[in-house]
Scaffold this active site. Structure first.
Site, PDB file in Angstrom:
ATOM      1  N   CYS A  53     -26.000   3.613  -0.798  1.00 15.56           N
ATOM      2  CA  CYS A  53     -26.756   3.252   0.252  1.00 15.56           C
ATOM      3  C   CYS A  53     -27.608   4.380   1.082  1.00 15.56           C
ATOM      4  O   CYS A  53     -28.719   4.282   1.574  1.00 15.56           O
ATOM      5  CB  CYS A  53     -26.178   2.463   1.442  1.00 15.56           C
ATOM      6  SG  CYS A  53     -24.593   3.264   1.945  1.00 15.56           S
ATOM      7  N   ASP A 175     -32.056  -2.447   5.522  1.00 13.27           N
ATOM      8  CA  ASP A 175     -30.870  -2.432   5.072  1.00 13.27           C
ATOM      9  C   ASP A 175     -30.810  -2.296   3.508  1.00 13.27           C
ATOM     10  O   ASP A 175     -31.808  -3.016   2.792  1.00 13.27           O
ATOM     11  CB  ASP A 175     -30.130  -3.904   5.371  1.00 13.27           C
ATOM     12  CG  ASP A 175     -28.673  -3.699   4.897  1.00 13.27           C
ATOM     13  OD1 ASP A 175     -28.307  -3.035   3.985  1.00 13.27           O
ATOM     14  OD2 ASP A 175     -27.828  -4.809   5.122  1.00 13.27           O
ATOM     15  N   HIS A 177     -28.860  -2.285   0.944  1.00 12.20           N
ATOM     16  CA  HIS A 177     -27.696  -2.966   0.138  1.00 12.20           C
ATOM     17  C   HIS A 177     -28.210  -4.112  -0.621  1.00 12.20           C
ATOM     18  O   HIS A 177     -27.175  -4.724  -1.305  1.00 12.20           O
ATOM     19  CB  HIS A 177     -26.478  -3.127   1.007  1.00 12.20           C
ATOM     20  CG  HIS A 177     -25.944  -2.143   1.986  1.00 12.20           C
ATOM     21  ND1 HIS A 177     -26.547  -1.764   3.173  1.00 12.20           N
ATOM     22  CD2 HIS A 177     -24.778  -1.320   1.499  1.00 12.20           C
ATOM     23  CE1 HIS A 177     -25.783  -0.594   3.562  1.00 12.20           C
ATOM     24  NE2 HIS A 177     -24.695  -0.428   2.531  1.00 12.20           N
TER      25      HIS A 177
END
EC number: 3.4.22.-
Length: 217
Positions: A53, A175, A177
């Protein structure tokens, strides 16, 4: 077993566009300038789930302000640069070791990307006291801000900040992910991979945080 992703995916640009503001009649609102690409788990065919990440957030920073993939280093190049600089030991390239904001700032300078400026937030402070810095950053041409911590080690990017009429503060989170092949930004927005979140719910009081602010040189 999860199917492997294609070795090259079409990266989506500016995936926050079209999101509504998080509250009615906000007192203040500031968003990043320029354009960026959304880098996420597996977007180049490399399965980096569980450790990549920070690299993906860094790649998003590298794609700013033009929103272009040209010149954005891949994960092996980022790891190799950190090893060559002496920040990481021999053998780091090809590992599954994660990186944070400090390594991101080193790589931005090494690869000649946007300037990365670090800010440390002590444990238990959260974002308290840094709202004004974020407003100033975003209202004066700043780009995405990488965030990472220790207890909360999930890297993410801040794309904006908003203050509601009742003094509730929200940040726009990107994000990295996500695993898959997003068709469009609406799909990502609906699933919450990019969206507004309350500051008090994003920042863990048990974690310290580092921020990496990006600006044009």
């Amino acid at each position: 077993m999860t199917a492997a992703l294609p070795s090259t995916l079409e990266l989506l640009k500016d995936v926050h566009l079209g999101l509504p503001v998080p509250c009615h009649d906000p007192a203040r609102l500031a968003l990043l300038s320029g354009h960026y690409l959304y880098y996420h788990y597996g977007c180049d065919g490399l399965d980096d789930r569980g450790w990549g990440c920070g690299y993906r957030t860094l790649q998003t920073l590298c794609s700013w302000p033009g929103g272009q993939s040209s010149g954005v280093p891949g994960l092996p190049a980022l790891q190799g640069a950190l090893e060559a600089m002496g920040d990481k030991p021999p053998g780091f390239r090809g590992s599954r070791n994660w990186i944070g904001c400090v390594e991101a700032s080193l790589c931005l300078e090494h690869f000649g990307g946007p300037q990365g400026r670090l800010c440390h937030l002590p444990r238990g402070v959260g974002l308290r006291g840094e709202e004004e810095r974020l407003y100033s950053h975003f209202t004066t041409g700043g780009g995405p801000v990488m965030v990472g911590g220790d207890a909360d080690a999930q890297s993410k990017a801040l794309l904006g900040i908003c203050e509601g009429p009742g003094s509730e503060v929200y940040v726009l989170i990107l994000d990295p992910h996500y695993w898959g092949t997003p068709k469009n930004r609406c799909e990502l927005q609906a699933a919450g991979w990019v969206g507004w979140q309350k500051v008090k719910s994003v920042f863990d009081s048990n974690s310290f945080y580092n921020l990496c602010f990006t600006r044009n040189l």
